[in-house]
Design a protein around this motif. Structure first.
Motif, PDB file in Angstrom:
ATOM      1  N   UNK A 169       0.911  -1.122   0.214  1.00  0.00           N
ATOM      2  CA  UNK A 169       0.024  -0.063  -0.020  1.00  0.00           C
ATOM      3  C   UNK A 169       0.864   1.188  -0.009  1.00  0.00           C
ATOM      4  N   UNK A 170       0.444   2.042  -0.808  1.00  0.00           N
ATOM      5  CA  UNK A 170       1.456   3.439  -0.905  1.00  0.00           C
ATOM      6  C   UNK A 170       0.320   4.455  -0.712  1.00  0.00           C
ATOM      7  N   UNK A 171       0.708   5.685   0.006  1.00  0.00           N
ATOM      8  CA  UNK A 171      -0.108   6.948   0.171  1.00  0.00           C
ATOM      9  C   UNK A 171       0.404   7.856  -0.595  1.00  0.00           C
ATOM     10  N   UNK A 172      -0.243   8.542  -1.373  1.00  0.00           N
ATOM     11  CA  UNK A 172      -0.082   9.622  -2.406  1.00  0.00           C
ATOM     12  C   UNK A 172      -0.376  11.080  -1.692  1.00  0.00           C
ATOM     13  N   UNK A 173       0.783  11.759  -1.422  1.00  0.00           N
ATOM     14  CA  UNK A 173       0.356  13.083  -1.027  1.00  0.00           C
ATOM     15  C   UNK A 173       0.695  14.182  -2.025  1.00  0.00           C
ATOM     16  N   UNK A 174      -0.338  14.967  -2.358  1.00  0.00           N
ATOM     17  CA  UNK A 174      -0.268  15.829  -3.393  1.00  0.00           C
ATOM     18  C   UNK A 174      -0.219  17.219  -2.760  1.00  0.00           C
ATOM     19  N   UNK A 175       0.881  17.904  -3.156  1.00  0.00           N
ATOM     20  CA  UNK A 175       1.051  19.364  -2.540  1.00  0.00           C
ATOM     21  C   UNK A 175       0.532  20.200  -3.668  1.00  0.00           C
ATOM     22  N   UNK A 176      -0.442  21.372  -3.469  1.00  0.00           N
ATOM     23  CA  UNK A 176      -0.786  22.034  -4.355  1.00  0.00           C
ATOM     24  C   UNK A 176      -0.286  23.580  -3.804  1.00  0.00           C
ATOM     25  N   UNK A 177       0.181  24.309  -4.729  1.00  0.00           N
ATOM     26  CA  UNK A 177       0.285  25.657  -4.439  1.00  0.00           C
ATOM     27  C   UNK A 177      -0.969  26.512  -5.369  1.00  0.00           C
ATOM     28  N   UNK A 178      -1.533  27.161  -4.733  1.00  0.00           N
ATOM     29  CA  UNK A 178      -2.948  27.583  -5.199  1.00  0.00           C
ATOM     30  C   UNK A 178      -2.776  29.239  -5.084  1.00  0.00           C
ATOM     31  N   UNK A 179      -3.545  29.764  -5.888  1.00  0.00           N
ATOM     32  CA  UNK A 179      -3.737  31.423  -6.054  1.00  0.00           C
ATOM     33  C   UNK A 179      -3.925  31.898  -4.597  1.00  0.00           C
ATOM     34  N   UNK A 180      -3.429  33.062  -4.167  1.00  0.00           N
ATOM     35  CA  UNK A 180      -3.953  33.509  -2.849  1.00  0.00           C
ATOM     36  C   UNK A 180      -5.324  33.754  -2.490  1.00  0.00           C
ATOM     37  N   UNK A 181      -6.115  33.902  -3.466  1.00  0.00           N
ATOM     38  CA  UNK A 181      -7.481  34.152  -3.286  1.00  0.00           C
ATOM     39  C   UNK A 181      -8.233  33.021  -3.840  1.00  0.00           C
ATOM     40  N   UNK A 182      -7.515  31.980  -3.965  1.00  0.00           N
ATOM     41  CA  UNK A 182      -8.224  30.646  -4.627  1.00  0.00           C
ATOM     42  C   UNK A 182      -8.706  29.465  -3.840  1.00  0.00           C
ATOM     43  N   UNK A 183      -8.651  29.879  -2.558  1.00  0.00           N
ATOM     44  CA  UNK A 183      -9.110  28.846  -1.511  1.00  0.00           C
ATOM     45  C   UNK A 183     -10.574  28.449  -1.711  1.00  0.00           C
TER      46      UNK A 183
END
Length: 106
Positions: free
Chosen positions: A1-15
């Motif tokens: 079993x693997x766990x995938x971690x996706x790190x996103x950099x989003x726009x400052x007002x994109x939450x």
């Protein structure tokens, strides 16, 4: 079993757009074969960092899962939404193995 971690950099007002994007994966990811742990967006601190986390059996299973996700109507709609709204600046994936048991919540 693997766990995938996706790190996103989003726009400052994109939450808010990212939150909608995260909700869009709620059914598609499990339906296509991965164990969704969750999506996490800014609360305090950085306004531009978010994560998606899911379990997958193997890298071979990951490749098959990604193909199903691309063909899934909800998955395709979510990809299109992100491309149209452009709130994701960057996306990085890393696969890790769990080395300790998952915590048991009371």
């Amino acid at each position: 079993m693997l766990t995938c971690f996706i790190r996103y950099e989003i726009e400052p007002f994109g939450a808010e757009a990212f939150a909608e994007y995260a909700r869009g994966w709620g059914e598609a990811i499990p339906r296509c074969g991965a164990g969704l742990i969750g999506y996490f967006g800014p609360a305090e601190g950085s306004a531009t960092t978010a994560y998606g986390v899911y379990d997958i059996d193997s890298l071979a299973a990951y490749e098959a899962y990604r193909a199903r996700l691309r063909d899934d109507p909800a998955g395709r709609a979510n990809y299109d939404f992100a491309a149209r709204e452009r709130f994701i600046r960057r996306e990085d994936r890393i696969f890790l193995r769990r080395l300790s048991p998952a915590p048991v919540r009371p």
